[in-house]
Design a protein around this motif. Structure first.
Motif, PDB file in Angstrom:
ATOM      1  N   GLY A  84       0.781  -1.228   0.000  1.00  0.00           N
ATOM      2  CA  GLY A  84       0.000   0.000   0.000  1.00  0.00           C
ATOM      3  C   GLY A  84       0.811   1.275   0.000  1.00  0.00           C
ATOM      4  O   GLY A  84       0.265   2.370   0.120  1.00  0.00           O
ATOM      5  N   GLY A  85       2.140   1.196  -0.133  1.00  0.00           N
ATOM      6  CA  GLY A  85       2.976   2.387  -0.162  1.00  0.00           C
ATOM      7  C   GLY A  85       2.894   3.098  -1.503  1.00  0.00           C
ATOM      8  O   GLY A  85       2.681   2.476  -2.537  1.00  0.00           O
ATOM      9  N   TRP A  86       3.043   4.428  -1.459  1.00  0.00           N
ATOM     10  CA  TRP A  86       3.012   5.253  -2.663  1.00  0.00           C
ATOM     11  C   TRP A  86       4.431   5.568  -3.111  1.00  0.00           C
ATOM     12  O   TRP A  86       5.307   5.827  -2.289  1.00  0.00           O
ATOM     13  N   SER A  87       4.650   5.605  -4.435  1.00  0.00           N
ATOM     14  CA  SER A  87       5.991   5.897  -4.943  1.00  0.00           C
ATOM     15  C   SER A  87       6.331   7.377  -4.856  1.00  0.00           C
ATOM     16  O   SER A  87       7.502   7.756  -4.872  1.00  0.00           O
ATOM     17  N   GLU A  88       5.327   8.259  -4.791  1.00  0.00           N
ATOM     18  CA  GLU A  88       5.562   9.696  -4.675  1.00  0.00           C
ATOM     19  C   GLU A  88       4.286  10.371  -4.246  1.00  0.00           C
ATOM     20  O   GLU A  88       3.197   9.818  -4.349  1.00  0.00           O
ATOM     21  N   LEU A  89       4.410  11.609  -3.757  1.00  0.00           N
ATOM     22  CA  LEU A  89       3.247  12.415  -3.425  1.00  0.00           C
ATOM     23  C   LEU A  89       2.641  12.942  -4.708  1.00  0.00           C
ATOM     24  O   LEU A  89       3.353  13.345  -5.612  1.00  0.00           O
ATOM     25  N   THR A  90       1.292  12.979  -4.759  1.00  0.00           N
ATOM     26  CA  THR A  90       0.650  13.354  -6.009  1.00  0.00           C
ATOM     27  C   THR A  90      -0.242  14.565  -5.921  1.00  0.00           C
ATOM     28  O   THR A  90      -0.711  15.042  -6.929  1.00  0.00           O
ATOM     29  N   GLY A  91      -0.512  15.074  -4.720  1.00  0.00           N
ATOM     30  CA  GLY A  91      -1.312  16.299  -4.630  1.00  0.00           C
ATOM     31  C   GLY A  91      -2.724  16.053  -4.186  1.00  0.00           C
ATOM     32  O   GLY A  91      -3.283  14.995  -4.380  1.00  0.00           O
ATOM     33  N   GLY A  92      -3.296  17.051  -3.563  1.00  0.00           N
ATOM     34  CA  GLY A  92      -4.687  16.965  -3.161  1.00  0.00           C
ATOM     35  C   GLY A  92      -4.918  17.550  -1.793  1.00  0.00           C
ATOM     36  O   GLY A  92      -4.301  18.521  -1.403  1.00  0.00           O
TER      37      GLY A  92
END
Length: 213
Positions: A84-92
């Motif tokens: 469930g980890g994200w490769s980068e921050l994407t905004g929001g």
């Protein structure tokens, strides 16, 4: 169509900080500033710390176009690990306070640290700070903030106009589970259309504007 996966990671679209549908090979993604459309053909998952991975794309209008790599965030996508980890921050969305920025907490399965700032603005604060411009191509465009409709369609001449603008001045109106939201950048999933503003969004800031409509 087959979802794009690599070594246990899956490539997904994002809506602000909300995870959306998996990316499939053959998806067509419109690019800003008159760069045309790109077809997603595959990708490379992260292989080390601070590696965002990559998305493989090519130009559908060029039969001789070679595959090239683009950072996932530039296409409104992100790699998600099996844990469930994200490769980068994407905004929001950030803090609940309309003018207060926040950074996601770190921990197991959380997104990696980043220099990006997340800001949630009220509609009035967004209008005062960034100043959406009326759509010059339509007399009945939606999202009239007082000077004429500002919403641009996601096709035809209006999409071409949006693509010709600096990406920092382009915003997407998105319809999510929690209602309508304006978010910086040019996104595809669940979009209602685009806005263009006089003032650019800072490159180190990601903005979310929940709408009560």
């Amino acid at each position: 169509m087959t979802s794009i996966t690599d070594r246990g990671w899956t490539l997904h679209y994002t809506i602000g900080t909300i995870l959306a549908s998996p990316v499939t090979a053959g998806d067509l993604v419109p690019m800003p500033a008159g760069q045309g459309d790109l077809i997603i053909s595959g990708g490379r998952a992260p292989v080390r710390s601070k590696d965002t991975g990559a998305v493989f794309v090519h130009d559908p209008a060029d039969n001789q176009s070679r595959k090239r790599e683009i950072r996932p965030g530039a296409l409104g996508t992100v790699w998600i690990s099996a844990a469930g980890g994200w490769s980068e921050l994407t905004g929001g969305k950030g803090a609940a306070n309309p003018e207060r920025a926040s950074t996601p907490a770190q921990g197991s399965g959380s997104r990696p640290a980043s220099s990006m700032t997340f800001v949630e603005l009220t509609e009035d604060a967004f209008l005062a700070r960034f100043k959406p411009v009326p759509n010059p191509l339509s007399n009945d465009a939606g999202f009239d903030f007082g000077d004429g409709g500002c919403l641009f369609d996601a096709y035809g001449p209006e999409l071409d106009f949006v693509r010709g603008q600096p990406l920092e001045k382009v915003w997407t109106v998105i319809e999510g589970d929690d209602g309508l939201e304006i978010t910086d950048g040019m996104h595809v999933v669940n979009r209602l259309g685009y806005l263009v503003t006089e003032q650019p969004c800072p490159t180190d800031t990601m903005v979310s504007v929940p709408l009560d409509m």
